[in-house]
Scaffold this motif. Structure first.
Motif, PDB file in Angstrom:
ATOM      1  N   GLY B  86      65.793  48.117  63.078  1.00 20.53           N
ATOM      2  CA  GLY B  86      66.416  49.722  63.412  1.00 20.53           C
ATOM      3  C   GLY B  86      66.593  50.470  64.781  1.00 20.53           C
ATOM      4  O   GLY B  86      66.839  51.247  64.809  1.00 20.53           O
ATOM      5  N   HIS B  87      66.912  48.897  65.752  1.00 22.71           N
ATOM      6  CA  HIS B  87      67.829  49.778  66.428  1.00 22.71           C
ATOM      7  C   HIS B  87      69.564  49.359  66.754  1.00 22.71           C
ATOM      8  O   HIS B  87      69.583  49.033  67.694  1.00 22.71           O
ATOM      9  N   ARG B 130      63.642  45.168  70.734  1.00 22.68           N
ATOM     10  CA  ARG B 130      63.550  44.350  69.411  1.00 22.68           C
ATOM     11  C   ARG B 130      63.820  43.321  69.706  1.00 22.68           C
ATOM     12  O   ARG B 130      64.033  42.208  68.434  1.00 22.68           O
ATOM     13  N   ASN B 131      64.437  42.682  70.658  1.00 24.03           N
ATOM     14  CA  ASN B 131      66.185  41.730  69.486  1.00 24.03           C
ATOM     15  C   ASN B 131      65.010  40.479  69.448  1.00 24.03           C
ATOM     16  O   ASN B 131      65.236  39.656  68.687  1.00 24.03           O
ATOM     17  N   MET B 270      71.059  47.793  70.535  1.00 27.15           N
ATOM     18  CA  MET B 270      70.856  48.526  70.932  1.00 27.15           C
ATOM     19  C   MET B 270      69.884  49.302  72.894  1.00 27.15           C
ATOM     20  O   MET B 270      70.601  49.111  73.695  1.00 27.15           O
ATOM     21  N   THR B 271      69.216  48.343  72.211  1.00 30.25           N
ATOM     22  CA  THR B 271      68.448  48.395  73.519  1.00 30.25           C
ATOM     23  C   THR B 271      68.776  47.084  74.570  1.00 30.25           C
ATOM     24  O   THR B 271      68.418  47.011  75.788  1.00 30.25           O
ATOM     25  N   CYS B 272      69.522  45.902  74.021  1.00 32.82           N
ATOM     26  CA  CYS B 272      70.197  45.415  74.887  1.00 32.82           C
ATOM     27  C   CYS B 272      71.039  44.453  74.926  1.00 32.82           C
ATOM     28  O   CYS B 272      71.711  43.630  75.543  1.00 32.82           O
ATOM     29  N   THR B 273      71.954  45.533  74.476  1.00 35.49           N
ATOM     30  CA  THR B 273      73.808  45.414  74.888  1.00 35.49           C
ATOM     31  C   THR B 273      74.512  46.192  75.190  1.00 35.49           C
ATOM     32  O   THR B 273      74.168  47.857  74.091  1.00 35.49           O
ATOM     33  N   CYS B 274      75.601  46.271  76.145  1.00 30.61           N
ATOM     34  CA  CYS B 274      76.309  46.722  76.717  1.00 30.61           C
ATOM     35  C   CYS B 274      78.009  46.623  76.965  1.00 30.61           C
ATOM     36  O   CYS B 274      78.234  44.976  76.249  1.00 30.61           O
TER      37      CYS B 274
END
Lengths: 429, 321
Positions: B86-87, B130-131, B270-274
């Motif tokens: 979902g992210h 959410r990973n 999205m919350t942990c990928t840069c």
């Protein structure tokens, strides 16, 4: 050039992890963030390169290496895969795992543990053991790396003595040695950069590794093709009168061409190769090392586990001598039923007899009623169905089997078909 | 001691023989999975590694056909599976669906939202990464479809715990990896025996490095989501990373949003990928960049792996891919 797969052997404090760390570091396989972790842990002291290879929490906690890990690095001329096998008590088990499929073994010799005051230097038992195990497991190339030469006052002299001792040991044991090189894993001397010393004009360890051959399957031998996967052919044009199948398999040795007559083993049914595929394309020929899809000119009962061969070449056996490396804490017992996997076939099997067990300390063959964990024996195997087994040294696919315990499903043993007897032992072990 | 830029003499040249050998091994493993298991599946996230595995699967089971929109005719002997947190980046989901449609394959999607609704996942706060949670949804999906083998694009060079994992990695009935209980892997004689409820994770590109993956993408012309190549993106600079501005990663107090030319080396939640700063606009340029990179793929791009040296190992023991 193909990647060289090599294993490293040596005891716990011989500097094996440091050597691997050094190879990775000097070949720039270590990146800044990975080094950063080490630098933080070192807290101002020199970075410990051996920590690069301990990947599991339990390993870092206990400061030992538990399991085989695979590492990658590359130079301008070659890629390398290191099978990093721990040197702990369980060396046999781990060495067997690392040796399966390795092109070379690097045996580390810690020169500081040897008495150099003697005219004839005595080697440590594990040096003999590891090199003989490598020979027994048919690792093609053996390299000795004499480590910690930086700790000696007269390194040239010490190296020459140990080299002479290794050479006479190798000669007595019938070992072929690809190279003997001095290194200091800690300082990086002669690992990737040649040693700058008047007494050493030879190559660095890396230069030796760059020149070693890979195991090559032979294309000029009779065809040996274990069938891996049978696929309905949805693309064959109509009119064959039957539903063609693609028999996929990786050619163990030999070659196959469209138009060849082949036979299916063990049924000995014959047919002609009507078509060949490889990686989504139609081809005319396939050779050792390649996976091909064989389409036959008639409908035969063929399934995974069967083999294809040129007619009349293969011998089927249901009893054969083998070297059995036992890896399971549950001992190997004659008479008990096991599963073995040969090529792509699973069959039931039992150890009909244990001829001898190699004493891992003296390397003398001894009588035994069962095989304990981490031992290697000569056995007579009996299998439920006839198999086209071949000596391991001629056919690394047709000569290798794994033994699986039907109760635990553990991979309990490695079988190498029909190896010559264990190397001769020396008096002074 | 600092890792310098890779000196030119240590750089391995583009070598087709090496890529051919890796391809041969991977195709062998894929056919082994198809032959050994009753209900295998291929994890396809739209990321570069799974795109490479998908191409290898096409080569293992299909036939080249220029007329077909995907370039291959035939079908895979297993479905594709994606665990949607979902992210995910919308462009990756769009790419995933387009590729699946082009190839005419079957896609099973496990939604993390469903696990949250069921109560099997409890979020500490709505924007939490959410990973780690996707393990729960993955295991639920495995159970629902009774998959007995999952093919994944993990590589041993990614991380130290991965370096220890077998190509055919046994998971117990809780989906857990037991590093001390691993079956020795001898030659290519994989021990694929399993009991009901257990499954395998299978990694055809274990022996590939990040560079090999990019060389193969360039050689085979493998389509990837556009975010793998240079583009302009709004980011915040945080703890040495470029954090992309998204609905779930808003700027923190005092941070400024800037537009930077970036590309992603890895694509995950999205919350942990840069992304990283880069002008590389195609696979060949990414290959050149990868040759001189000094920070690892995960170090440069993942916020979640930095917490502890053992974080990957811990998650894998719980059933993470």
């Amino acid at each position: 050039m193909q990647a060289l797969r090599f294993l490293t052997a040596g005891s716990v404090d011989d500097g094996k992890s440091t050597l691997i760390g050094r190879l990775l570091f000097d070949s720039q396989a270590i990146l800044a963030d990975q080094l950063d972790v080490l630098e933080r842990r070192a807290a101002g002291k020199p970075v410990d390169l051996s920590l690069l290879t301990d990947g599991l929490e339990a390993e870092r906690e206990q400061g030992i290496t538990i399991d085989v890990a695979y590492r990658y690095f590359a130079t301008k001329t070659r890629k390398f895969i290191i099978a990093d096998a721990p040197g702990h008590e369980q060396y046999t088990r781990n060495m067997v795992t690392a040796a399966a499929g390795s092109d070379a073994a690097v045996v580390l010799v810690d020169i500081t543990k040897l008495d150099l005051s003697q005219t004839s230097v005595g080697l440590l038992p594990q040096t003999r053991r590891h090199s003989l195990l490598a020979q027994l497991l048919r690792v093609p190339s053996l390299v000795f790396a004499i480590n910690k030469i930086d700790a000696l006052e007269r390194p040239g002299e010490g190296f020459a003595k140990v080299k002479a001792a290794l050479e006479s040991f190798a000669q007595a044991a019938g070992l072929e040695v690809a190279a003997i090189v001095p290194v200091s894993a800690l300082r990086g001397d002669n690992v990737t950069q040649p040693l700058d010393a008047p007494w050493w004009q030879g190559p660095s360890l890396l230069q030796v590794l760059e020149g070693l051959p890979c195991v090559q399957e032979r294309s000029d031998a009779p065809l040996s093709l274990p069938i891996q996967y049978v696929q309905k052919d949805a693309f064959q044009s109509e009119g064959a009168g039957f539903q063609p199948r693609v028999l996929w398999g990786r050619i163990a040795h030999g070659a196959v061409q469209v138009g060849d007559e082949i036979e299916v083993l063990p049924s000995r049914q014959k047919a002609v190769v009507a078509g060949l595929r490889r990686a989504a394309e139609d081809v005319q020929r396939g050779q050792a090392g390649e996976s091909v899809g064989v389409i036959l000119d008639r409908q035969l009962d063929v399934s995974r586990g069967d083999w294809l061969a040129h007619p009349g070449k293969a011998v089927l056996q249901n009893r054969f001598p083998a070297t059995l490396a036992w890896l399971d804490t549950e001992p190997a017992k004659p008479g008990r039923k096991y599963w073995v996997r040969h090529g792509n076939r699973w069959v039931q099997a039992r150890i009909a007899a244990i001829d001898s067990v190699l004493d891992i300390h003296s390397l003398q063959p001894q009588a035994a009623l069962e095989l304990q964990v981490n031992t290697i024996g000569r056995v007579q195997m009996e299998v439920q169905h006839e198999l086209p087994v071949e000596p391991f040294e001629f056919n690394r696919v047709g000569g290798a089997l794994i033994v699986v315990d039907p109760a635990s499903h553990r991979t309990s043993g490695a079988l190498l078909v029909d190896l010559p007897p264990a190397p001769p032992a020396e008096e002074d072990w | 001691m600092n890792a310098a830029v890779k000196p030119e003499h240590l750089i391995h040249p583009v070598d087709n023989a090496h890529l051919d050998a890796l391809e041969e091994e991977a195709i062998f493993i894929l056919r082994e999975v198809a032959a050994s298991f009753e209900r295998p599946a291929l994890l396809f996230s739209g990321g570069k590694d799974s795109c490479v595995v998908l191409r290898l699967a096409e080569k293992a089971f299909k036939l080249k056909d220029k007329a077909h929109p995907s370039g291959f005719k035939g079908s895979l002997p297993f479905p594709l599976v994606h665990i949607d947190t979902g992210h995910n980046f919308p462009e990756v989901i769009e790419f995933r669906d387009r590729r699946v449609a082009e190839m005419g394959e079957r896609l099973v999607v496990g939604h993390l939202e469903d696990s949250i609704a069921k109560g099997t996942i409890r979020l500490a706060h709505p924007l939490e990464s959410r990973n780690g949670h996707q393990t729960v949804t993955l295991l639920e999906t495995i159970e629902e479809y009774r998959f007995d083998a999952l093919i994944g694009g993990a590589r041993r060079d990614e991380e130290k715990a991965r370096a220890k994992e077998r190509i055919f990695s046994h998971r117990d009935s809780f989906g857990q990896w037991q590093p001390k209980e691993q079956r020795p892997e001898l030659w290519q004689l994989y021990n694929t025996r399993l009991r009901p409820g257990e499954h395998f994770r299978c990694f055809p590109i274990s022996n590939w490095t990040e560079l090999d993956v990019w060389l193969y993408i360039a050689r085979e012309n493998i389509p990837l989501p556009g975010m793998y190549y240079a583009h302009e993106r709004q980011v915040m600079r945080r703890k040495g990373l470029l954090v992309p501005l998204t609905e779930v990663t808003p700027p923190e107090a005092g941070e400024t949003v800037e537009t930077v030319q970036v590309r992603f080396r890895t694509v995950g939640d999205m919350t942990c990928t840069c992304p990283v700063e880069s002008p590389a606009a195609n696979a060949a340029e990414v290959v050149n960049e990868t040759l001189t990179v000094t920070v690892s793929e995960r170090g440069a791009t993942r916020m979640d792996d930095r917490t502890s040296e053992a974080s990957m190992e811990k998650r894998k023991k719980e059933g993470y891919f």
